[in-house]
Structures are given as C-alpha cells and as structure tokens.
Design an enzyme around this catalytic site. Sequence first.
Site, mmCIF file in Angstrom:
data_model
loop_
_atom_site.group_PDB
_atom_site.id
_atom_site.type_symbol
_atom_site.label_atom_id
_atom_site.label_comp_id
_atom_site.label_asym_id
_atom_site.label_seq_id
_atom_site.Cartn_x
_atom_site.Cartn_y
_atom_site.Cartn_z
ATOM 1 N N ASP A 209 0.853 -1.180 0.000
ATOM 2 C CA ASP A 209 0.000 0.000 0.000
ATOM 3 C C ASP A 209 0.899 1.244 0.000
ATOM 4 O O ASP A 209 2.106 1.158 0.221
ATOM 5 C CB ASP A 209 -0.947 -0.045 1.207
ATOM 6 C CG ASP A 209 -2.200 0.776 0.969
ATOM 7 O OD1 ASP A 209 -2.180 1.640 0.079
ATOM 8 O OD2 ASP A 209 -3.200 0.571 1.674
ATOM 9 N N GLU B 34 -10.185 6.899 4.576
ATOM 10 C CA GLU B 34 -9.115 6.459 5.469
ATOM 11 C C GLU B 34 -9.234 7.101 6.856
ATOM 12 O O GLU B 34 -10.329 7.300 7.356
ATOM 13 C CB GLU B 34 -7.752 6.700 4.809
ATOM 14 C CG GLU B 34 -7.677 5.979 3.450
ATOM 15 C CD GLU B 34 -6.287 5.856 2.886
ATOM 16 O OE1 GLU B 34 -5.358 5.539 3.635
ATOM 17 O OE2 GLU B 34 -6.132 6.056 1.669
#
Length: 844
Positions: free
Chosen positions: A334, A534
């Site tokens: 990621d 997020e």
Amino acid sequence: MTLRVRRHLVSSLLALTVTTACVRVPPPPINVTTAVENPATTIHPEIWPRADWPYPVDAAVEARIDAIIARMTLEEKIGQVIQADIASVTPEDAKRYHLGSILNGGNSAPDNDEFAPPEKWLALADAFYDASVDTSGGRTAVPIIWGTDAVHGHSNIVGATIFPHNVGLGAMHDSDLVQRIAEATALELRSTGMEWTFAPTITVPQDGRWGRAYEGYSQDPVLVASYVEKFIEGLQGKPGDEPILSGPHVLASTKHFLADGGTDQGRDQGDAKISETELRDIHGTPYVSAINAGVQTIMASFSSWNGAKITGHKGLLTDVLKERMRFGGFIVSDWNAHGQVLGCTNASCPQAINAGLDMYMAPDTWKPLYDSLLAQAKNGTVPMDRLEDAVANILRVKIRAGLFEAGRPSSRPYSGRFQLLGSADHRALAREAVRKSLVLMKNNNRVLPLNPKSHILVAGDGADDIGRASGGWTLTWQGTGIGNDKFPGATSILKGIEEAVTGANGTVHHAPDGSFVQQPDAAIVIFGETPYAEFQGDLKTLQLKSELKGPLATMRKLQAQGIPVVAVFLTGRPLWTNEELNASDAFVAAWLPGSEGGGVADVLFRDKDGKIAREFEGKLSFTWPMTANAKGPRLFELGYGLTSDSASNMGMLPEDSGVVSQESSAGTFFDKGLPTASWSLLVSDGQSDRTRITTTPVEAIGGRVQVKAVDHLTQEGARQFTSSGSGPTLIELVTHAPIDISRETNGDVLLLVTMRYEQLSSAPIKLSMRCGEGCGGQIAPAALSRLEVGKWQTVGVPIKCFANAGADVSKLDAPFQISTAGSIDFSLSRVALGTVADTILGCE
Ligand code: BGC
Ligand code: BGC
C-alpha cells in the site's frame, strides 16, 4: 538451481495436488524463521486453510518468463518491482527507470486535474505504455500496468457510474448483483485504458469507529467471502486460458491483507491485537475465496498484527499466502506502507521484498527506493533469487493478462468507448443496487411506502448532494466538496423523489431547514455523514458529529406539528441514532448510495395506482449500536431489516449516548481569526520577545507590526497583520503539547492557510514547521509571495514538503510559521490540515 526455479517446482507439486484433488502433500513444517522474539507474531502456516489456485503451472509461460528475465538488466528487474504515482512520475521517468507499474492515487489525475475528461486518461495510458515498450538502447520491452481505485465504480472519472459503497452492497445479500456491478465497472475501466483496479476490498470490519468501515461488505466473514468470488469473476472473468484483457475484463486486487478491519479501537493503519485463529477465521476467510477465484494481485495492509507490520511479515506474506494458500499472483504494498516496517524508511526497505512483497507502491518515493534497492541487490541484502521471483510473479500476471499482445491501451477492445461511462445499463444496475441496499429500521403505523399523489416536504442537508451520497474515494480521495455539476447524468436523491412524486401528480417542496408554507402530507429528512476516506473518518465514539445534528431538530419540529417524518440516513457505518429514530416515524439506512439516488424514491413511494411498487429488501450486514460505545449493547442484530408490511411499532429508545463526547478540533489550529483550544498566536517583529495575540488591536513588542481584527465570513473572522516598513517578522501558532502528524503526512494531507494579501511583501514569504528548539523545516514556494492581492483564498502546501525540508512531523510545537524579511500586509482567517484548497503550492 535458483530459488525461483525451485519455487516453480514446489508450486507445480502443489498444483498437482489441486488437479488430482485427493493427493495431499504433507503440511510444511512449523515455520521457525519467523519465530522472532515475540511469539504473538509467529505464524503457524499448517493451521491455515489451503485454497485452490485455479491456474496450473504452464511450462510454456514459465519458459517465456525465464527468457524475459534472462534478457533483463538488473536495473530493469528493480524497476519492474516498483510502482509510482502519476502525480510524481512522467512517461520519460518510467522508461528511464523501467518501472513495472503506475497508479493514480485518490488525488492524482492527468495534468493534476481531478476532473480531466476520459480522453486525457486514455492518452496518458498510451504515453506510459509507449514508454514502457520502447526498445531503444536495447531496453527490454515489458508493458506497464496502471492500477486505480475503482472501488465503487470507476470512481475517479467524471461521468462514471458511482455504485453504492460496499457497506450498502453488503446489505443487499445479493452476490449475483455484485458480479454484475463488477462486470460494469470493468467495462468502464477498459474504456479509459486502465488494466487493474485495487478492488474488491474484502476487509471484515469489526469496529465501526474505523473510517474505512464502509469499504467492507460486512463484519461477517461468511457474507464477505460469499461476494468475493463473484466480484473477482465479474472483474477478471472466469480463470482459464483466455488472456484476461481479451475479454471485457481487468485485473483485480483484494485488499488489505490482513486484518485491516481488525485493528484495536478501529484505528486506521493500526494494530490488530488478536490471536492467530481470529486472524485466520475472521480476516483470512475471504482470502480463500479470492485465491480460489484466481485473484491476480493482493494488496498488503498498512496495519500490524500484534505490533508487527504486515508489509514486512514473511510468515503471512510468504508462508501463509504464497505457500500454504498457493496464491499465484503478486503482492503489491500500500501507499508507502513499506516505510512503516520496522527499520525501514519510504526510501529504503529491503525487509519488505525479503518478506515476500513483489511490488512496492512507492508513489512519490520511487526514485530513492529504486536507488536503494539497486544497491541492496548488488550487495546481496536482497538476494537475486528473491528479486527474480518477484519479477517472475509480476510477469506471470502480465502474461495471463495478455498484456504483451494487447497493444496500446487505446487500441484495445472497449477503449475509447466513453459512452460506457455512466451508460443507461450501468446506471440501471446501480439504481437496482441502491434499492436493494436500503434497510428499513422503523416503520411505525406503516408510514412507508408514501403515497406519491401528495404534498411532500424534503428536508435535511443531504437531499441534493450527489458528492455526499457518494462518500470518499469519489473523484477525489476524500470526496469532499464536489458539486452536482461534477456528476453529469447522475440523479440526486431529491431529484429521484421529484420524479416519483410529480410523475404521480403530487408536489414536492425542498427546504433543507424544513420550513414550509403549505403543510406537507409527509416529510422526508435526509441527513447523515459527510464524505471521508481512510483515517480522516476515524471516530472515537459512534456518534454523528455535532455539526451534522441539525436535521434532528428539524425532525423534532416537524413531528411536533403532527407531520409524519421519514428519516433517510446517509452513512458509511452504523452509528448511534436513537434520537433520530425517536424523532421519526420511519427510518431508512441508505448508506452511501452513489450517483443513482433515484433508487431511494423507488422504494419510499407507492406507484401511481397506490400499490407497493418495490419492497424493502436490505438487511443489516453490520450490527447496529444501542449506545455510542463501540463495545456497548446492540439495538439491531445482523440480518435485521423490516418490510413495509411489518406491523409492530417501535417504542421510544433511551437517549443517553452512554459516552462522553470526544470530538476534538484536532487538525484546526486557527479558526475564524482565533487560535483553537491549546494553541496560541504569536507575533514577533525582530525582537527576541514574542507577543501573544489575544485582544486586538495590538502591536508587536518592537512596535513595527500591527494586528487588528477584520471581517471574513463572520464579523471579526480574521486578523490583519501590517508592518510599517521592512524587517524580520514571524507569525506563528504554537502549543505546549507537541503534535504528531506523521499519518497525515503519509496521506499527502495539506497545510491549509486561508488568507488574503492586502499588499504584496517586499521580500519572499516563507513557511515553516518547528519541532522544538533547533528543529524545523522551512520552504519558500515562489507562488506564495505572488498571490493575487485583495482576494481571499485557501492555499494548500503538502505537509511532506516540511518533512523533506527537515521538520520532524511527529513532534511539532509550531506547525505553522509564516515569516519574511520584507514588509507585510495580509489577513489570516484559518489554518488547518485538510485536503481541499483553492491553490496547491509546490515544495520549493
Ligand atoms: C489505500 C489503498 C489504495 C491506495 C492507492 C492507500 O492509501 O489504503 O486502499 O488502494 O492508497 O490509492
Ligand atoms: C492518495 C491516496 C492514498 C493516500 C494515502 C493520498 O494522497 O491520494 O490514494 O491512498 O494518500 O494515505
């Protein structure tokens, strides 16, 4: 014999056992290499399930891979395992460094234009492709792949169909529809030339405080697993001999492996403090389905398991995923996640590839990472076998995709067919999903479905806002502040209601505050969360933010006037809504429905003839809380959801949230002309003493700088700083309790300064962040000194600029300092961290 060749043998052996079904190889011995000091992070692969990777080893493909690798230089191999972000790389760079992949992060787009037309995306895909296959100077041509977060439709592209986020799809309990959604998404992706989506997210969120809970279908691993194969098949097609890209398909990536949804207190990128069996049974279960479906890539999670970052965890990446579960695609990391592995930085992390990572997502750090990996491969820190194994895994996926034969992106089937974006068929599919995802939680006196032949009041702040209905990961990363004009062809929830009602000769009055002249027959109040992505969506308690509670008062007011109230809740997760449930007669959880808001009216209203047109079908895939305590009692269990003929009425619920509100203004240092709690505004005009600004007007100790209150948005909503003549001036926001904004820095969050120049300075204006005495980073973006005079604007500077310049962002005591050696005359109204700016400045 190299390790890579040996691995082939192992995998052919395993593949044999798959095809002959009953032959079992003995489980591998307990892994001792990962048995580091902490037994809590030791993996026992033998207790993990096997999966059936559907692609047998193909000798011809392996020979082809070996031939390509034999031709590749070391530099080409290094480049192949690195992915860069289009905001930080050019096609020329990609060629020079032989990069294997690019991505567009949530905020990246061609020419830095989030709203760039599809033609530009496709043209950029061609440019990167051309660069990657250029053979001049003896380069080995390996086509590049482009990954994008098409997580609810091709959601970075203006005009694409925006499907409900996964939380809504989970409530449908309909895996066939999920497959059709994936097929439509693949087609839309193909029109703009991308080959790869970072989807589906197969997280199993266990705590609603997590700001990414909405990216998960359910807290129930079995439900998640039941969607995975279908979604992957929708994207990639059935595993077989046909190259993936020859059909209407793209490569999928399941994410984030593992336990991204199992972190302590739901903290994003946090630590899952759970046993190995929980890790396996809750979070691991969907990965078995993903591997069975032949998912080509898996994204490693930012998060940790019992303190060890997954991105550097050999036990999980290699021993479990690749060996035990026989995953035969490649593992991508990621966004700069490798930098968080113990002992690593964004610029150097041999630990990750050595643990089994195949491709580094190094958005803006690909260059230093390339240099360090090259050196590490040369000195043996990264064994050549492992590097070549990673390259082989990537090439195998590219070959399965048919990428070497596919030609330029624009020449491929479906490319340039932009009418696929938001096509009528795809929108109809999204509307069907919206309908099926609605969960009816309360329906006293069978208020719903409403009669459309009546006068309907639509209130609340969320009725006519498609961006809000779409949530994060929509056109921009956070999805905030996007007007309806950026959703051509879409239908807001309000518009859907208007169509249903006026089509039946009823009338609609829209007033967000619920005011009306003509008494309505019923009111629909649309309220809930605003977009986030997020960690920006992480919560401390399951409460709706206080600034979003306005519609509750509206509901109460309407109810007091005897008007039936239908509450429609837009949300990424179950939140504590007892007050809103009490203040309404009917309550519908609509999740984050996306661009086809018409699906809401489809179920809220009867048809023209007064018959029930469409029944409520959604059932909760997450439990609903009774209090705002995430670990507290539940109001509704999994599977709850009424239909319109349910006769029982709901009584009043307790209105004690069970928690102390923990909202903070963290991230806002100065607002409406005043420092927020725990911050002070200081000014110095060259003297060593600094003046703390409380009441105004006031002048700095040396008498050269004056500070006074001026209006902006509100009365006295800003402070104006004026100097008489030139000389050193420093204005800063300071605290005694230093803050850590490393997470925000990694997320490319901006320092936002809302300001207006009254006059330009006679010398450059500088910005800095201070991290205690003698520690800091200063930048002087040229554009900052040249902003238009007389105009309020919000200027954004990436926080990483200050970090690059030397600031330690984990301990800032002055995150905002503005200074010059010249004259000053400007006003300041707000200083905060965020992502939406009028002008974004560079780091210089
Ligand atoms: C997210 C991923 C995403 C990636 C690329 C990361 O920050 O965690 O889900 O795919 O960025 O945008
Ligand atoms: C990017 C996202 C990424 C995030 C990481 C953002 O700036 O646009 O794609 O997921 O940073 O936290």
